[in-house]
Design an enzyme around this catalytic site. Structure first.
Site, short mmCIF file in Angstrom:
data_model
loop_
_atom_site.label_atom_id
_atom_site.label_comp_id
_atom_site.label_asym_id
_atom_site.label_seq_id
_atom_site.Cartn_x
_atom_site.Cartn_y
_atom_site.Cartn_z
N HIS A 8 75.14 66.96 76.75
CA HIS A 8 74.82 65.67 76.14
C HIS A 8 74.88 65.87 74.63
CE1 HIS A 8 71.06 67.85 75.79
NE2 HIS A 8 70.72 67.00 74.86
N HIS A 46 73.50 64.39 70.43
CA HIS A 46 72.55 63.66 69.59
C HIS A 46 73.23 63.21 68.31
CE1 HIS A 46 69.08 65.03 71.94
NE2 HIS A 46 69.64 66.22 71.95
N GLU A 62 66.60 65.62 66.28
CA GLU A 62 67.44 65.23 67.42
C GLU A 62 67.36 63.72 67.62
OE1 GLU A 62 66.57 67.56 70.91
OE2 GLU A 62 67.75 69.24 70.13
N HIS A 108 81.01 66.05 65.52
CA HIS A 108 81.85 65.67 66.67
C HIS A 108 82.36 66.84 67.48
CE1 HIS A 108 81.48 61.70 64.97
NE2 HIS A 108 81.98 61.21 66.09
N HIS A 152 75.48 69.32 72.78
CA HIS A 152 74.90 70.63 73.08
C HIS A 152 74.32 70.58 74.48
CE1 HIS A 152 70.27 70.31 72.17
NE2 HIS A 152 70.69 69.20 72.74
N CYS A 192 67.62 68.08 78.88
CA CYS A 192 68.42 68.81 77.88
C CYS A 192 69.25 69.94 78.48
CB CYS A 192 67.53 69.32 76.75
SG CYS A 192 67.43 68.11 75.40
ZN LIG Z 1 69.51 67.63 73.37
#
Ligand SMILES: [Zn+2]
Length: 144
Positions: free
Chosen positions: A31, A33, A133, A72, A18, A27
């Site tokens: 990237h 999590h 996260e 994924h 996201h 953020c």
């Molecule tokens: Zn994030």
């Protein structure tokens, strides 16, 4: 529904990308999590065996939904300026959502939009969703 003090919880782990548009820090980048998503359910009454619901049903209706739809993939806000370019490059990798994908918004969306559809044929409702996260950072949405 009256507030039931007995609840059940099951979690599921997915890996998802996201980015948070406008974020002041890391953020804002693309990237991902290893999300751990906790589902807390309740029902007006216990069943004849003394359960809210079989844990296997939560797995089938909520955990498997995550696995099939989000695992994924890359979650992108419909208003994200990168959306058009990403759709040209990797359309099948995207989950386009109507919100900036913070853990808070993801928890709210699962509780308000996805769970009512997935649980429609049961007596159970999702009343709380916690989206981790990382093990240190999570957001909780409660619907009581
Ligand atoms: Zn994030």
């Amino acid at each position: 529904m009256t507030k039931n003090r007995i609840k059940v919880e099951r979690y599921h782990d997915i890996s998802m990308g996201h980015r948070v548009v406008g974020h002041e820090n890391k953020c804002r980048h693309l990237h991902g999590h290893n999300y751990r998503i906790h589902f807390v359910c309740t029902a007006p009454t216990l069943d004849e065996l003394g359960r809210i619901i079989d844990f296997g049903v939560i797995k089938e209706l909520l955990c498997n939904w995550l696995e099939d739809n989000w695992d994924h993939k890359m979650m992108i806000w419909s208003e994200d300026p990168l959306l058009q370019d990403l759709q040209k490059l990797v359309p099948e990798d995207l989950i386009v959502v109507p919100f900036n994908p913070t853990a808070e918004e993801i928890a709210k969306y699962l509780t308000e939009e996805i769970a009512p559809i997935q649980l429609r044929n049961t007596k159970v409702s999702l009343v709380e969703c916690r989206v981790e996260e990382t093990v240190k950072c999570s957001s909780i949405y409660q619907k009581y």
